[in-house]
Structures are given as structure tokens and as C-alpha cells.
Design a protein around this motif. Sequence first.
Motif, mmCIF file in Angstrom:
data_model
loop_
_atom_site.group_PDB
_atom_site.id
_atom_site.type_symbol
_atom_site.label_atom_id
_atom_site.label_comp_id
_atom_site.label_asym_id
_atom_site.label_seq_id
_atom_site.Cartn_x
_atom_site.Cartn_y
_atom_site.Cartn_z
ATOM 1 N N ASN A 43 0.867 -1.175 0.000
ATOM 2 C CA ASN A 43 0.000 0.000 0.000
ATOM 3 C C ASN A 43 0.907 1.229 0.000
ATOM 4 O O ASN A 43 1.455 1.616 1.026
ATOM 5 C CB ASN A 43 -0.894 -0.020 1.238
ATOM 6 N N PRO A 94 -7.187 -2.392 1.725
ATOM 7 C CA PRO A 94 -6.148 -2.603 2.745
ATOM 8 C C PRO A 94 -6.398 -3.872 3.536
ATOM 9 O O PRO A 94 -7.541 -4.281 3.750
ATOM 10 C CB PRO A 94 -6.279 -1.352 3.628
ATOM 11 N N SER A 148 -0.470 -3.458 7.926
ATOM 12 C CA SER A 148 -1.171 -2.267 7.421
ATOM 13 C C SER A 148 -0.502 -1.680 6.190
ATOM 14 O O SER A 148 -1.062 -0.790 5.541
ATOM 15 C CB SER A 148 -1.246 -1.198 8.512
ATOM 16 N N LEU A 149 0.675 -2.175 5.836
ATOM 17 C CA LEU A 149 1.395 -1.670 4.672
ATOM 18 C C LEU A 149 1.014 -2.399 3.390
ATOM 19 O O LEU A 149 1.619 -2.154 2.331
ATOM 20 C CB LEU A 149 2.907 -1.799 4.894
ATOM 21 N N ARG A 203 4.118 6.201 6.696
ATOM 22 C CA ARG A 203 5.018 5.739 7.767
ATOM 23 C C ARG A 203 6.417 6.306 7.577
ATOM 24 O O ARG A 203 7.063 6.729 8.535
ATOM 25 C CB ARG A 203 5.053 4.213 7.825
ATOM 26 N N THR A 219 0.433 4.412 -0.263
ATOM 27 C CA THR A 219 0.037 5.541 0.592
ATOM 28 C C THR A 219 0.408 5.280 2.047
ATOM 29 O O THR A 219 0.958 6.154 2.732
ATOM 30 C CB THR A 219 -1.473 5.787 0.471
ATOM 31 N N ALA A 220 0.122 4.072 2.529
ATOM 32 C CA ALA A 220 0.424 3.740 3.919
ATOM 33 C C ALA A 220 1.931 3.709 4.167
ATOM 34 O O ALA A 220 2.410 4.180 5.208
ATOM 35 C CB ALA A 220 -0.204 2.399 4.284
#
Length: 358
Positions: A180, A308, A347-348, A187, A182-183
Amino acid sequence: YNHIKDRHRTLEAGSDILHLRNLNNWIKSVLFQKHLFPGDTRGGLGAAVLDLACGKGGDLGKFIRAAPGRYVGIDIAKTSLEDAVERLNSDSRRWGAVPVTLVECSLGGSSILEASPRQVYADQTWSTAPYAIPPSLFDVASMQFALHYMFESEARASRLFTDVYGALKPGGSLVATTVNCTALCARILSTANPASSDMTPPTTDIAEWYVAVVDHEPPIDEKGLTLLKDALKRRRRVLEVWLSKETYLQLCGIEPGAEQPRCGLRYWFRLLDGDGSTAVDAPEWLAPREVIDDLAQKAGLRVDGYQPFAEFVEERAQTPEGRASLERMGVPDTSGSLSQAEWDVASLYVVLRLTKPI
């Protein structure tokens, strides 16, 4: 790639990322179960599966549960494909009747639809011969945790999407898991710092590095009696994301005179396993959502999903069947979830689905 060890066969229960690995396998199992059982559209025949960047055959056990009618696996590393052959041979009872082809090929580097001399495993024999993927043959293409490698250049990513379109039957889909963008950028921009002198960079050809990290923080006892210094001693590194100062400044938008490219933004992904070894230690490339959409649509593919991991899990964990399957595959730890560090890594990633229109 030919020197990557086959570590997941001997993964121990004490791994710091055991439940993250189990989560990844659960997500893939759910994807395959959904897309390899699309009803009776094939007249009772099993799905023809194209496994892109198949590696050492880690997903063969998941595919065979769907009783595929044909399997073609493609990977850049011959040694990985040889490991996949070992897996096939060890499960010959289930795979014996399935036509299997394994092909050594650099995806995106040359078209898999054009005949070129390749190392090919078919009919239980290796040979070097001109080989091309049969067009419009496959019901499902799979590319797990590898699509972002194609974004080294726009030409490479475009060729990959064009090949996927050409290989799929009308109505067929590519199901993929990928980073992802954006994620990951969020970070990096919120946590990255210049690398300290006691850290080991991925390569020595870059003078200045920035690095973002994810650490496993040991729990503090309920009464708060754990000394901070003791807790810090038990902190374990789970992830390091390295990028050059130049790339970091490009992401920040402050590189003088630089225009952020659509492809080619490299970072180094180092996922640690808590035992002094690495689960992943390789260069990767940012794959922005808008570029995926643009290149896929130019190739003729329809973007049907970009979800996600957290949303994918939450949506399915609401049902008794989904929760039971999570527990059956050992995804939750003793607390009933994953560690915060494992969730931070999960979450990535996103689940992606691209479809060739009918």
C-alpha cells in the motif's frame, strides 16, 4: 533470487512474525477459495491458474485444495522453481493428475506471451526451449507480494499488465497482494530518520540513508513495575525500511528541481524474524495506486478491488465462518489478535483485483 533460502518450511513457533505470516497465508487462502471456485462456468473443469512470481511454490498447497485443471508457475529464479518441483513431488498424490508447467522468466523484462528460449519444467522434465504462455487460457492469475517489484520502471509494469491481460480469459482476474504505497509513504514521512552509524545499511553504494522502523514493544505489567530500561532491552526490531536521502527528499517534495517520478522510487524492505535472520531483505519499488489504475486500464484491465489488509480482515472476521478460519490457521495470538508491530507491518499491504472484461 537464486540464493534466497527456503525458510518458511521450517518456521518455528517462536518466530516474532509467526502470526503475521499466518495472516498473510490466511488472506491468500481466502482469495484463492473465492476466485478459484467461480461456479460452473467451466463446465465442471478446474480453473486454469497462472502463478506469477511463484517462487518456491509456497502457495501450491492452497491452489491444490481448489482442484485446478491446469497450473503454470513463473519465476525469475531457477533454484526457486526447483524447490517448487520438490513440493510437487512430495504431494504427487494430489498433483499427479494436474498438468503443471514451470517457467524461468523475468516478469516484465520480456513478454511471457512471446516465444523465447526459457528453462521450462513440463511432463516432469526440465528443458530449454522457446516457450510462450498460451493466450486467453487462464481463469485466474495470482501474484502474491511481488507486484511492486514491477514498478522499477513504467515499461516493466506496463508489460506485466499487458501480459496479464493477454493471458487471462475474458472474465478472468488477477488477484494480488502488494504494498500500500500511501500507507508506506505515510510511515516513512512520519517516522524516518537519518540512519545511525551503528546500523547496517543494505548496500554501500549510497552515502546517506534514511530509515523507518517498526519495533515490537514488550508489554508493561499492569502495575507498571517493569523498569523502562528492562523493557527497552527486550524491544525487538521487526521491520526496517531504508531509502536514500535523495528518495526521501523526493517523497517530502523538497528535492530541489526534482519532479517525483511515477515509477522507479526504490526503497529497501528488511523484515526481521527475531532470531538474527531476515524473512525479507530486498529492494522494492513504490507502486502508487493511481499508477496501478492507469497502467492496468491502459492494458485493458478493470480495477475491481484495492482493499487494505485491515479492512479485508475486519470484513470477514465479522462472520462465524471467517473468525473460525482465522483461528484455524493460527492468525490470532494468545491475546486474540496480532502484536501491534505485526499489525503495523500488515497495514502496509493491500489486496488487489484486476479483471479482463468479457
